[in-house]
Design a protein around this motif. Structure first.
Motif, short mmCIF file in Angstrom:
data_model
loop_
_atom_site.label_atom_id
_atom_site.label_comp_id
_atom_site.label_asym_id
_atom_site.label_seq_id
_atom_site.Cartn_x
_atom_site.Cartn_y
_atom_site.Cartn_z
N TYR A 104 -60.38 -40.36 54.12
CA TYR A 104 -59.22 -41.21 53.89
C TYR A 104 -59.56 -42.65 54.25
O TYR A 104 -60.34 -42.91 55.17
CB TYR A 104 -58.04 -40.76 54.76
CG TYR A 104 -57.58 -39.36 54.52
CD1 TYR A 104 -56.46 -39.11 53.73
CD2 TYR A 104 -58.25 -38.26 55.08
CE1 TYR A 104 -56.02 -37.81 53.51
CE2 TYR A 104 -57.82 -36.97 54.85
CZ TYR A 104 -56.71 -36.74 54.07
OH TYR A 104 -56.29 -35.45 53.84
N ASP A 118 -57.33 -45.98 55.20
CA ASP A 118 -55.96 -46.40 55.51
C ASP A 118 -54.95 -45.33 55.12
O ASP A 118 -53.94 -45.58 54.46
CB ASP A 118 -55.63 -47.73 54.81
CG ASP A 118 -56.37 -48.91 55.42
OD1 ASP A 118 -56.91 -48.75 56.54
OD2 ASP A 118 -56.42 -49.98 54.78
N ASP A 119 -55.29 -44.08 55.49
CA ASP A 119 -54.42 -42.92 55.30
C ASP A 119 -54.27 -42.48 53.85
O ASP A 119 -53.41 -41.64 53.53
CB ASP A 119 -53.03 -43.16 55.90
CG ASP A 119 -53.08 -43.38 57.40
OD1 ASP A 119 -53.89 -42.72 58.07
OD2 ASP A 119 -52.29 -44.20 57.91
N THR A 148 -59.42 -48.79 58.01
CA THR A 148 -59.61 -47.67 58.92
C THR A 148 -59.98 -46.45 58.09
O THR A 148 -59.24 -46.08 57.17
CB THR A 148 -58.33 -47.36 59.73
OG1 THR A 148 -58.04 -48.48 60.56
CG2 THR A 148 -58.53 -46.13 60.61
N SER A 156 -60.97 -42.35 57.97
CA SER A 156 -60.71 -41.12 58.71
C SER A 156 -61.15 -39.93 57.89
O SER A 156 -61.35 -40.03 56.67
CB SER A 156 -59.23 -41.02 59.10
OG SER A 156 -58.40 -41.13 57.96
N ARG A 177 -61.19 -35.30 57.86
CA ARG A 177 -60.75 -34.02 58.41
C ARG A 177 -61.56 -32.91 57.78
O ARG A 177 -61.78 -32.91 56.56
CB ARG A 177 -59.26 -33.81 58.14
CG ARG A 177 -58.67 -32.60 58.86
CD ARG A 177 -57.20 -32.45 58.51
NE ARG A 177 -56.57 -31.40 59.29
CZ ARG A 177 -55.41 -30.83 59.00
NH1 ARG A 177 -54.75 -31.22 57.92
NH2 ARG A 177 -54.90 -29.89 59.76
N LEU A 237 -57.60 -34.84 62.60
CA LEU A 237 -58.02 -36.01 61.84
C LEU A 237 -58.76 -36.96 62.77
O LEU A 237 -58.26 -37.33 63.83
CB LEU A 237 -56.80 -36.71 61.25
CG LEU A 237 -57.05 -37.78 60.17
CD1 LEU A 237 -57.56 -37.12 58.91
CD2 LEU A 237 -55.75 -38.54 59.89
N SER A 267 -60.68 -40.72 63.23
CA SER A 267 -60.61 -42.05 62.63
C SER A 267 -61.56 -43.03 63.28
O SER A 267 -61.90 -42.88 64.45
CB SER A 267 -59.17 -42.60 62.74
OG SER A 267 -58.25 -41.77 62.09
N GLU A 268 -62.00 -44.01 62.46
CA GLU A 268 -62.82 -45.11 62.95
C GLU A 268 -62.35 -46.39 62.27
O GLU A 268 -62.07 -46.40 61.07
CB GLU A 268 -64.30 -44.89 62.61
CG GLU A 268 -64.97 -43.75 63.38
CD GLU A 268 -65.26 -44.10 64.81
OE1 GLU A 268 -65.14 -45.29 65.17
OE2 GLU A 268 -65.59 -43.19 65.59
#
Length: 401
Positions: A355, A357-358, A382, A384, A386, A397, A399-400
């Motif tokens: 992902y 930014d989501d 950002t 991420s 999963r 999830l 994230s970085e």
């Protein structure tokens, strides 16, 4: 012919499907339920005969729209705080968050346990009582189950209460004679296992006329009708006391889940049973006319036998241990998103979703788990990811920036 639905937010249509389960009812009923809700209503639709919907109607007819189950004849007095439901023949049980049990529907065998020896049906939910009269509801219940004309309740002390039709020994109180028991009785062990109350139980299951109980030591007890060898002790003799399910003369151990059924496609009452071991192996036995045991045949099975199927038990999902982005960071960028995955049970990882930014931008289904992201423009993002295993279990999830 009938359906019930628990609904914590007071709406019928807005629900996450993954939180519902279908619990197979006996010939007249089926149930949909949401577990672990603090203010759950119980909704009903379908055949209204015998008051089986608990919505205030008893005559033969059809309720085409879901209606909330009530707990009195007063309009708007809805049953609430339901955390579990169980479908019997033409009756149902509901467990509330206080550990009390409610019942409604047909009562020809005293399966409602309404505190009276009478057998009048009830078209609204009322308490299951532990003594004669209506002053002492059955309490401290943590699980319920319903057969064709009997009910079961597992209490927090590990004992099982049973009521309703006692024919075939289905109540586990020592009697196989025809008759009704309207006050719950404690299921007893067979003398060969020391007699006395059956204790240490952590889960129960009811077929139409037989029952299973899983003990904390991983062994399974059964009692009731045995015409299809559904009790798991070979032979077809009914058992009025609980005894251990065996294979080769030895009790089965390391069991983590149980199930019982017994209605074929014509509606005829039969009996079959299931259990799952802690390594995921499925055992099944009893009636198999329609292949319900899942063993590749339609031959009845007289003792617990592996079906060839296996199930993941207490699965721990894989997790992302590191996440990285590499490539040309001048817009328009061509960036590779990659992840390192760890699975606590060393099982194959089916896919990793990435992902930005989501927003899902892609997934990788094989190691190295990486994808190309070619749509980046100037800015800060950002990322991420999963990970999921082959059973569909997904980890947290990661994230970085």
């Amino acid at each position: 012919e009938s359906a019930w639905a628990l609904n914590p937010d007071k709406t019928l249509l807005q629900f996450p499907h993954r939180n519902w389960r279908v619990e197979d009812g006996l010939p007249q009923n089926s149930i949909l339920s949401i577990e672990q809700t603090s203010d759950g209503y119980l909704w009903a639709a379908g055949n209204t005969a015998s008051g089986r919907l608990g919505i205030g109607s008893t005559g033969a007819g059809t309720q085409k729209f879901a209606t909330r189950v009530v707990k009195s004849t007063t309009a708007g007095d809805y049953l609430t705080n339901v955390v579990e439901v169980a479908a019997g023949g033409a009756f149902a049980l509901a467990l509330d968050s206080t550990g009390k049990v409610w019942s409604f529907g047909e009562n020809s065998s005293s399966q409602l346990a309404n505190g009276s020896s009478g057998t009048s049906d009830r078209n609204y939910a009322g308490y299951v009582y532990s003594t004669s009269g209506t002053s002492t509801p059955l309490e401290n219940v943590i699980q319920i189950a319903a057969g064709q004309a009997h009910g079961l309740a597992l209490q927090s002390d590990g004992k099982v209460q049973a009521w309703g039709e006692r024919l075939n020994g289905r109540l586990g109180n020592g009697s196989t004679a025809t008759g009704n028991v309207y006050i719950p009785v404690t299921v007893q062990k067979d003398a060969s296992e020391g007699g006395g109350d059956l204790t240490g139980i952590i889960a129960i299951a009811a077929g139409p006329r037989h029952n299973l109980a899983l003990a904390s030591d991983g062994r399974v007890w059964s009692w009731g009708k045995n015409g299809n060898s559904q009790l798991g002790r070979n032979g077809t003799t009914d058992h009025a006391y609980a005894d251990l399910v065996e294979v080769g003369g030895q009790p089965l151990e390391n069991v983590v889940a149980i199930g019982a059924g017994g209605v074929d496609v014509s509606g005829t009452l039969t009996g079959f049973s299931y259990l799952i071991l802690d390594d995921g192996r499925l055992y099944a036995w009893g009636k198999n006319t329609n292949g319900q045991l899942g063993n590749g045949s339609t031959t009845d099975v007289s003792a617990p036998a592996q079906t060839g199927a296996s199930f993941r038990v207490s699965k721990q999902a894989p997790s992302i241990t590191s996440l990285d982005a590499t490539g040309i960071f001048v817009a328009p960028a061509a960036v590779t998103l990659s992840a390192t995955v760890s699975d606590p049970e060393s099982d194959p990882v089916a896919r990793v979703e990435f992902y930005v930014d989501d927003v899902l931008v892609g997934s990788a289904t094989a190691a190295p788990f990486e994808i190309a992201w070619n749509d980046a423009v100037s800015g800060t993002y950002t990322i991420s990811a999963r990970a999921f295993d082959e059973t569909g279990a997904g980890g947290p999830l990661a994230s970085e920036p």
